[in-house]
Motif scaffolding. Structure first.
Motif, PDB file in Angstrom:
ATOM      1  N   TYR A   1       0.808  -1.221   0.000  1.00 25.93           N
ATOM      2  CA  TYR A   1       0.000   0.000   0.000  1.00 25.93           C
ATOM      3  C   TYR A   1       0.844   1.275   0.000  1.00 25.93           C
ATOM      4  CZ  TYR A   1       1.056  -0.423   4.999  1.00 25.93           C
ATOM      5  OH  TYR A   1       1.691  -0.565   6.199  1.00 25.93           O
ATOM      6  N   ARG A   2       2.200   1.164  -0.044  1.00 23.18           N
ATOM      7  CA  ARG A   2       3.036   2.357   0.024  1.00 23.18           C
ATOM      8  C   ARG A   2       3.781   2.640  -1.283  1.00 23.18           C
ATOM      9  NH1 ARG A   2       5.890   1.732   6.011  1.00 23.18           N
ATOM     10  NH2 ARG A   2       3.972   1.948   7.237  1.00 23.18           N
ATOM     11  N   TYR A   3       3.440   1.965  -2.335  1.00 24.21           N
ATOM     12  CA  TYR A   3       4.192   2.167  -3.570  1.00 24.21           C
ATOM     13  C   TYR A   3       3.935   3.556  -4.148  1.00 24.21           C
ATOM     14  CZ  TYR A   3      -0.159   1.107  -6.104  1.00 24.21           C
ATOM     15  OH  TYR A   3      -1.448   1.116  -6.582  1.00 24.21           O
ATOM     16  N   ASP A   4       4.912   4.050  -4.869  1.00 25.28           N
ATOM     17  CA  ASP A   4       4.826   5.351  -5.554  1.00 25.28           C
ATOM     18  C   ASP A   4       4.310   5.091  -6.964  1.00 25.28           C
ATOM     19  OD1 ASP A   4       5.197   7.730  -6.927  1.00 25.28           O
ATOM     20  OD2 ASP A   4       7.046   8.228  -5.854  1.00 25.28           O
ATOM     21  N   PRO A   5       3.125   5.661  -7.353  1.00 25.40           N
ATOM     22  CA  PRO A   5       2.560   5.353  -8.672  1.00 25.40           C
ATOM     23  C   PRO A   5       3.398   5.880  -9.831  1.00 25.40           C
ATOM     24  CG  PRO A   5       1.345   7.137  -7.662  1.00 25.40           C
ATOM     25  CD  PRO A   5       2.296   6.638  -6.616  1.00 25.40           C
ATOM     26  N   GLN A   6       4.465   6.663  -9.533  1.00 24.49           N
ATOM     27  CA  GLN A   6       5.301   7.187 -10.608  1.00 24.49           C
ATOM     28  C   GLN A   6       6.697   6.565 -10.603  1.00 24.49           C
ATOM     29  OE1 GLN A   6       4.407  11.283 -11.876  1.00 24.49           O
ATOM     30  NE2 GLN A   6       3.727  11.650  -9.761  1.00 24.49           N
ATOM     31  N   VAL A   7       6.936   5.616  -9.662  1.00 28.72           N
ATOM     32  CA  VAL A   7       8.234   4.962  -9.580  1.00 28.72           C
ATOM     33  C   VAL A   7       8.014   3.457  -9.609  1.00 28.72           C
ATOM     34  CG1 VAL A   7      10.315   4.620  -8.209  1.00 28.72           C
ATOM     35  CG2 VAL A   7       9.180   6.859  -8.227  1.00 28.72           C
ATOM     36  N   PRO A   8       8.540   2.751 -10.623  1.00 29.36           N
ATOM     37  CA  PRO A   8       8.325   1.293 -10.688  1.00 29.36           C
ATOM     38  C   PRO A   8       9.062   0.561  -9.579  1.00 29.36           C
ATOM     39  CG  PRO A   8       9.826   1.988 -12.426  1.00 29.36           C
ATOM     40  CD  PRO A   8       9.326   3.244 -11.777  1.00 29.36           C
ATOM     41  N   CYS A   9       8.453  -0.527  -9.161  1.00 28.21           N
ATOM     42  CA  CYS A   9       9.064  -1.434  -8.183  1.00 28.21           C
ATOM     43  C   CYS A   9       9.494  -0.685  -6.930  1.00 28.21           C
ATOM     44  CB  CYS A   9      10.262  -2.165  -8.798  1.00 28.21           C
ATOM     45  SG  CYS A   9       9.900  -2.972 -10.373  1.00 28.21           S
ATOM     46  N   SER A  10       8.616   0.180  -6.396  1.00 27.53           N
ATOM     47  CA  SER A  10       9.019   1.102  -5.346  1.00 27.53           C
ATOM     48  C   SER A  10       8.636   0.642  -3.945  1.00 27.53           C
ATOM     49  CB  SER A  10       8.408   2.479  -5.615  1.00 27.53           C
ATOM     50  OG  SER A  10       6.995   2.389  -5.660  1.00 27.53           O
ATOM     51  N   VAL A  11       8.314  -0.618  -3.746  1.00 27.39           N
ATOM     52  CA  VAL A  11       7.876  -1.067  -2.430  1.00 27.39           C
ATOM     53  C   VAL A  11       8.637  -2.304  -2.004  1.00 27.39           C
ATOM     54  CG1 VAL A  11       5.564  -0.121  -2.597  1.00 27.39           C
ATOM     55  CG2 VAL A  11       6.065  -2.365  -3.544  1.00 27.39           C
ATOM     56  N   ARG A  12       8.346  -2.743  -0.775  1.00 34.97           N
ATOM     57  CA  ARG A  12       9.054  -3.900  -0.216  1.00 34.97           C
ATOM     58  C   ARG A  12       8.465  -5.218  -0.688  1.00 34.97           C
ATOM     59  NH1 ARG A  12       8.093  -1.421   5.068  1.00 34.97           N
ATOM     60  NH2 ARG A  12       6.653  -3.165   5.235  1.00 34.97           N
ATOM     61  N   TYR A  13       7.182  -5.427  -0.458  1.00 35.32           N
ATOM     62  CA  TYR A  13       6.594  -6.734  -0.765  1.00 35.32           C
ATOM     63  C   TYR A  13       5.084  -6.581  -0.896  1.00 35.32           C
ATOM     64  CZ  TYR A  13       5.039  -6.712   4.064  1.00 35.32           C
ATOM     65  OH  TYR A  13       4.433  -6.372   5.249  1.00 35.32           O
ATOM     66  N   GLY A  14       4.443  -7.667  -1.352  1.00 36.87           N
ATOM     67  CA  GLY A  14       2.989  -7.728  -1.446  1.00 36.87           C
ATOM     68  C   GLY A  14       2.588  -9.098  -1.930  1.00 36.87           C
ATOM     69  N   TYR A  15       1.318  -9.421  -1.776  1.00 40.82           N
ATOM     70  CA  TYR A  15       0.827 -10.690  -2.308  1.00 40.82           C
ATOM     71  C   TYR A  15       0.866 -10.639  -3.831  1.00 40.82           C
ATOM     72  CZ  TYR A  15      -0.957 -11.639   2.383  1.00 40.82           C
ATOM     73  OH  TYR A  15      -1.066 -11.866   3.719  1.00 40.82           O
ATOM     74  N   HIS A  16       0.937 -11.799  -4.471  1.00 38.99           N
ATOM     75  CA  HIS A  16       0.921 -11.827  -5.923  1.00 38.99           C
ATOM     76  C   HIS A  16       0.102 -13.030  -6.383  1.00 38.99           C
ATOM     77  CE1 HIS A  16       4.227 -14.549  -4.908  1.00 38.99           C
ATOM     78  NE2 HIS A  16       4.068 -15.124  -6.095  1.00 38.99           N
ATOM     79  N   GLY A  17      -0.356 -12.972  -7.638  1.00 39.19           N
ATOM     80  CA  GLY A  17      -1.172 -14.037  -8.184  1.00 39.19           C
ATOM     81  C   GLY A  17      -2.107 -13.537  -9.268  1.00 39.19           C
ATOM     82  N   GLU A  18      -3.030 -14.435  -9.725  1.00 40.04           N
ATOM     83  CA  GLU A  18      -3.957 -14.124 -10.815  1.00 40.04           C
ATOM     84  C   GLU A  18      -5.232 -13.479 -10.282  1.00 40.04           C
ATOM     85  OE1 GLU A  18      -3.928 -17.532 -13.922  1.00 40.04           O
ATOM     86  OE2 GLU A  18      -3.549 -18.435 -11.966  1.00 40.04           O
ATOM     87  N   TYR A  19      -5.856 -12.654 -11.116  1.00 46.23           N
ATOM     88  CA  TYR A  19      -7.092 -11.990 -10.709  1.00 46.23           C
ATOM     89  C   TYR A  19      -7.862 -11.535 -11.949  1.00 46.23           C
ATOM     90  CZ  TYR A  19      -4.761  -7.600 -11.895  1.00 46.23           C
ATOM     91  OH  TYR A  19      -4.115  -6.602 -12.578  1.00 46.23           O
ATOM     92  N   ASP A  20      -9.126 -11.201 -11.733  1.00 48.06           N
ATOM     93  CA  ASP A  20      -9.962 -10.550 -12.745  1.00 48.06           C
ATOM     94  C   ASP A  20     -10.315  -9.164 -12.239  1.00 48.06           C
ATOM     95  OD1 ASP A  20      -9.954 -12.904 -14.200  1.00 48.06           O
ATOM     96  OD2 ASP A  20     -11.817 -13.624 -13.297  1.00 48.06           O
ATOM     97  N   ILE A  21     -10.422  -8.212 -13.143  1.00 49.31           N
ATOM     98  CA  ILE A  21     -10.791  -6.858 -12.751  1.00 49.31           C
ATOM     99  C   ILE A  21     -11.880  -6.326 -13.666  1.00 49.31           C
ATOM    100  CG2 ILE A  21      -8.959  -5.800 -14.142  1.00 49.31           C
ATOM    101  CD1 ILE A  21      -8.784  -3.601 -11.985  1.00 49.31           C
ATOM    102  N   LEU A  22     -12.858  -5.653 -13.066  1.00 46.21           N
ATOM    103  CA  LEU A  22     -13.903  -4.957 -13.801  1.00 46.21           C
ATOM    104  C   LEU A  22     -13.804  -3.477 -13.449  1.00 46.21           C
ATOM    105  CD1 LEU A  22     -16.593  -4.574 -15.387  1.00 46.21           C
ATOM    106  CD2 LEU A  22     -17.787  -5.130 -13.260  1.00 46.21           C
ATOM    107  N   ILE A  23     -13.672  -2.642 -14.468  1.00 43.11           N
ATOM    108  CA  ILE A  23     -13.642  -1.189 -14.282  1.00 43.11           C
ATOM    109  C   ILE A  23     -14.846  -0.617 -15.007  1.00 43.11           C
ATOM    110  CG2 ILE A  23     -12.330   0.934 -14.694  1.00 43.11           C
ATOM    111  CD1 ILE A  23      -9.794  -0.819 -14.784  1.00 43.11           C
TER     112      ILE A  23
END
Length: 1017
Positions: free
Chosen positions: A628-650
């Motif tokens: 939840y602390r990543y910088d939206p303008q800097v790639p790979c800017s955080v320590r860790y997070g869950y990962h995996g597959e998902y579906d998204i509806l916008i």
């Protein structure tokens, strides 16, 4: 008060005369009346608050009496004043007598209520308002016997005063009025069917359609308890339509009709009828006529029973067992349509009878095209035809597309497509695709649960405006009898259709790198539209550690405001699902506008909504929950997070949405504003504004007020609340359902409701489902408000004989619905929310066993109590139910052990937690609190009357076994001892552990228990 009367002298044509010895016909009678009484003043006639002190009008027989310049609000009890008048029908007067009583108020503040009593003081009928817009009461009925009658006038806030006790009513605002009583002779028909008052004397009417003209409820030996029963014998499966028509004769009879398929009696305590096929007492157009249609696929007798509304709880196996209802003339029209089976590939109306399609082959696209028709087959004349197709899934890396199109431009079919899994559980549905009436579903195969041994799913096609199947697994007509109440609202739209099923590769979406604003995936949405990404990945980007990955999408708003809705879901069948997701929304400068509540990340789907109040580009970021602390303008800017597959509806919706407070932390603000458990939400009855109030349930104080999204019309709107979402049902037929911010009233989402009759009086939330009360359809419809889809209908009117029209509420642990009848204060029905079956009738008012009966009244209505008392005191059943008998009943009988309700009409209902129901009446400035048994447990004053209520059913210690006020380790230990598994029966004392109300304490109950815990010990 001034009293005037008309003089009527003349010869009455030969009419039937009812005497104590029976009916005498063909007698001519000369009727003469004395001159009018001298005018009297109001002071002279007060007190006239009881039967014993009633004002004698001087009307004896047929004629007119008018009382002018009278006043409710004088005498010894100004705020609780009642005016009671008497008149007499002589023994030689031809019966029945047509009685009309009308009250015209000269003070706008007086809203009068009118009651009619017989000589014993029993209420025969009442009226509050002549019409919806005319608050003056008007009453018309038949008098079936000679003797003294009483007319009572009170304020509408006091409809249940005791006519033998001064000052027994509720306070109200009085005023002056004029009251007129009109009596004239009626004509009693010589019925060819009487006596047919109970099921063993039912009148045989043959095997075909049938009409009876000029029948009368009230001409039997039981007067207002009269029931007319007809026996129809079916030769083959048939559709039966029954109409009880009264318009030709006026509206004095408000009929009720019930259909049964056996001769068994019913439960005296709960009035649950095991033989009931269907019931109605106001046909769907809202008139005082009755109409019901049922389907019967058995060869047996069907009993058609007609009574007056108010006399619904009779036992058809016992003559004269009911209550006093309305009386009058009617025509009975029975239409029998024997069924014909037809249609290509029919019957394919269930999953066992589904048309099997060839398996889709792995490795290349497959397309299947089918021409079908909705409206054929054995069910077409019942709840409506539907066609099932079995689809075999062989490759989880692809997705399924289902298209249903009306075959021709002039087709009446508006199709709906529903996808069921291998167990017959709905997975997805669609009504309209784009601007057309066509239906379309597109979803990954991996999101369709399949059995490894079956690997099949089911596609169903049906027409709109018809009921979805409660049980898609029901076998075909030759194996199982169709549920008798399955006619629903008719067959819906019908016509030919073209079905296309295809399986192809998953389209690439969310391509990498899309980790920051400058490389975000462009959804192409401008102002309005939707974007779906199937099988997205967190962990597939350029970051060295996959847990640092973030996926970013962009939308554009030109015409503000617009509602942005984002849903992230993990298909449980995916090899590596993204279990816990976090959604963030940024403006064009990368400033965070909002994010999802961290607790919401544990749910699937994870949903975020925000109103974008200005034009510009906005970005949606998705990561694992902890990122939840990543910088939206800097790639790979955080320590860790869950990962995996998902579906998204916008989805972006253009519209005039009210602005909601920006930024995160809205859940914390809501928690701070609502500190002491669930609040009550109420609509205020205000002719100048449509308002929603947040009410403290303990004090009745209004803590927050905001505008409703639509102008108010009567009290027809409904409210529902689940602790997070507040829903408001709009007005008119097929209204909008609004999702509101419970703090500000901001409109977060809205969609049209089209299920059932379209006329709704209330709503409630329970376990994430919205229950909608359809008062014309006598039903409760269940809706998933998140996915905006209809799931099932509970046919209360036809399955349980319930007349609904008031409020709707829910309580948790065990889960139950509570449905009110706005026209009968005695009826609050407890209903199972899954099956729709009646589980209890809350005892609202004290049983007549608990109070002394009238002179020469032996025994009482409750059979168990009568037997218990009379076993020790035979006098009570052999002679008179006097005060001694009542005292014995209070000591012995369970029916007398509860505190009776105060008498609020349950027009508004809300449940909080597991045990407290709030009863509101739009004419009362208080809320009545009752428990699950219907006993009064308190009263909360209100500043103004309210129209509808909503509370949170999931709050409260609903698994508090040891009743110490919290849920702790001791309760958990008891829960373990109560465990039954899926086959066991809940033992006494273990009921709070049955969280989902399925009759077992099993793993689903254990799964939700930790979330309910409130204390360590």
């Amino acid at each position: 008060m001034k009293t005037t009367r008309d003089i009527s002298v003349g010869t009455v044509a030969p009419l039937p005369i009812r005497t104590p010895h029976g009916v005498v016909r063909g007698m001519s009678v000369l009727l003469a009346f004395a001159p009018a009484l001298p005018a009297a003043t109001a002071e002279v006639n007060e007190p006239n608050d009881t039967l014993a002190t009633a004002t004698t009008t001087g009307l004896v027989g047929l004629g007119t009496i008018t009382v002018t310049d009278a006043r409710v609000g004088d005498g010894d009890w100004p705020e609780r004043d009642v005016d009671i008048y008497s008149f007499v029908i002589g023994e030689l007067i031809p019966l029945p007598v047509v009685l009309t009583v009308e009250v015209v108020s000269s003070d706008p503040q007086l809203d009068a209520f009118l009651r009619l009593f017989d000589g014993s003081g029993a209420e025969l009928t009442n009226n509050d308002d002549r019409t919806f817009l005319d608050r003056d009461p008007h009453l018309q009925t038949y008098l079936l016997a000679s003797g003294t009658y009483y007319v009572g006038i009170s304020t509408s806030t006091s409809p249940h005063y005791d006519n033998t006790t001064d000052g027994s009513g509720r306070p109200g605002t009085g005023g002056t009025y004029t009251m007129s009583i009109f009596t004239k002779s009626g004509a009693l028909p010589d019925s060819r069917f009487e006596p047919n008052d109970y099921i063993y004397s039912a009148s045989p009417i043959g095997t075909e359609s049938f009409t009876a003209v000029g029948e009368f409820i009230g001409d039997g030996d039981h007067g207002r308890r009269d029931v007319d029963i007809y026996r129809l014998t079916l030769d083959d499966p048939a559709r039966i339509e029954v109409e009880v028509r009264t318009k030709l004769y006026g509206s004095m009879l408000d009929p009720a009709v019930r259909l049964r398929n056996c001769e068994d009696g019913i439960s005296e305590r709960t009035y649950v009828d095991p033989c009931l096929l269907g019931a109605d007492d106001d046909r769907p157009n809202g008139s005082h006529e009755a109409a019901i249609a049922v389907g019967v696929l058995e060869h047996h007798d069907v009993y058609i029973m007609v009574s007056g509304a108010g006399n619904r709880r009779y036992d058809p196996a016992t003559s004269g067992s009911g209550e006093m209802g309305s009386v009058g003339y009617y025509d009975l029209v029975v239409t029998v349509t024997y069924l014909e089976h037809s249609g290509i590939d029919e019957p394919n109306d269930s999953t066992p009878m589904a048309i099997h399609l060839s398996p889709f082959v792995t490795g290349r696209p497959e397309v299947v095209e089918i021409e079908g028709f909705i409206g054929d087959g054995p069910y077409a004349q019942f709840e409506g035809d539907r066609d099932f197709y079995e689809v075999t899934m062989l490759d989880e890396t692809r997705f399924l597309t289902v298209d249903v199109a009306a075959e021709s431009i002039d087709s009446a079919l508006d199709p709906v497509v529903v996808l069921y899994d291998f167990q017959g559980r709905p997975v997805a549905s669609n009504d309209n695709f784009g601007d057309s009436v066509d239906a379309r579903l597109v979803l990954p195969v991996a999101c369709i649960p399949v059995d490894p041994d079956v690997v099949s799913a089911y596609v169903m096609v049906m027409g709109t405006k018809q009921r979805f199947p409660n049980d898609p697994n029901r076998p075909d007509v030759d194996e199982v009898i169709i549920p008798p109440h399955a006619l629903g609202d008719g067959p819906g739209s019908t016509g030919p259709y073209h079905l296309t099923l295809s399986v192809g590769s998953v389209d690439p979406c969310g391509g990498e790198p899309n980790d920051i604003l400058s490389t975000a995936t462009n959804t192409g949405i401008v102002d309005q539209g939707s974007y779906v990404c199937s099988r997205g990945w967190i962990g597939d980007g350029p970051c060295e550690d996959p847990e640092l990955d973030a996926d970013m999408w962009s939308v554009n708003v030109v015409h503000a405001p617009a509602l942005l809705r984002v849903e992230v879901a993990a298909c449980r069948s995916q090899p590596e699902p993204l279990d816990y997701s976090l959604i963030r929304v940024f403006d064009s400068n990368g400033v965070e506008l909002t994010d999802t509540d961290p607790e919401a990340a544990y749910t699937t789907p994870n949903i975020l909504q925000i109103i974008l109040g200005s034009s510009g580009t906005y970005y949606i970021g998705v990561t694992g929950r902890s990122n939840y602390r990543y910088d939206p303008q800097v790639p790979c800017s955080v320590r860790y997070g869950y990962h995996g597959e998902y579906d998204i509806l916008i989805a972006l919706t253009q519209g005039s949405h009210r602005a909601a407070p920006p930024g995160s932390g809205q859940a914390a603000a809501r928690t701070e504003a609502i500190q002491d458990g669930s609040p009550l939400f109420a609509t205020r009855l205000d002719d100048t504004a449509a308002m929603i109030e947040v009410v403290d349930p303990g004090t009745g104080d209004v803590t927050v007020t905001f505008s409703a999204p639509e102008p108010r019309f009567s009290a027809s709107e409904g409210l529902a609340y689940d602790g997070t979402h507040l829903y408001y049902v709009g007005v008119g037929q097929y209204p909008k359902l609004y999702q509101l911010d419970p703090l500000t009233g901001a409109v977060l989402d809205e969609f049209l409701l089209w299920v059932g009759s379209g006329y709704y009086s209330d709503a409630t939330m329970l376990d994430g489902e919205l229950y909608l009360l359809d008062y014309r359809g006598r039903s409760v419809h269940v809706i998933d408000p998140i996915y905006q889809r209809f799931t099932r209908t509970l046919r209360l009117g036809s399955s349980s004989g319930i007349t609904v029209g008031g409020g709707l509420a829910a309580l948790a642990g065990p889960d139950r619905l509570y449905v009110a009848d706005a026209f009968d204060t005695r009826s609050i029905y407890e209903v199972d929310p899954q099956s729709g079956l009646l589980t209890n009738v809350l005892p609202p008012l004290p049983s007549d066993c608990c109070v002394p009966g009238d002179e020469n009244t032996s025994c009482c209505a409750d059979v168990d109590c009568c037997q218990e008392v009379c076993s020790i005191d035979a006098y009570c059943c052999d002679w008179e139910w006097d005060g001694v008998c009542a005292e014995e009943a209070n000591d012995l009988c369970e029916v007398c052990a509860t505190t009776p309700r105060l008498g609020n009409r349950p027009i508004a209902l809300a449940g909080i937690g597991a045990s407290t129901l709030y009863v509101g009446d739009w004419e009362s400035q208080s809320l009545e609190l009752i428990d699950r048994a219907g006993s009064n447990i308190g009263e909360t004053p209100l500043a103004t009357p309210i129209g509808s209520l909503a509370g949170e059913a999931s709050v409260g210690p609903s698994a508090d076994f040891d009743r110490d006020g919290d849920i702790d380790l001791l309760d958990y230990a008891i829960l373990q001892r109560c465990f039954t598994g899926t086959e066991g029966i809940v033992n006494p004392g273990c009921e709070p552990g049955d969280r989902n109300g399925d009759g077992h304490v099993d793993l689903p109950d254990f799964a939700v228990f930790p979330n309910a815990a409130t204390g360590p010990l």
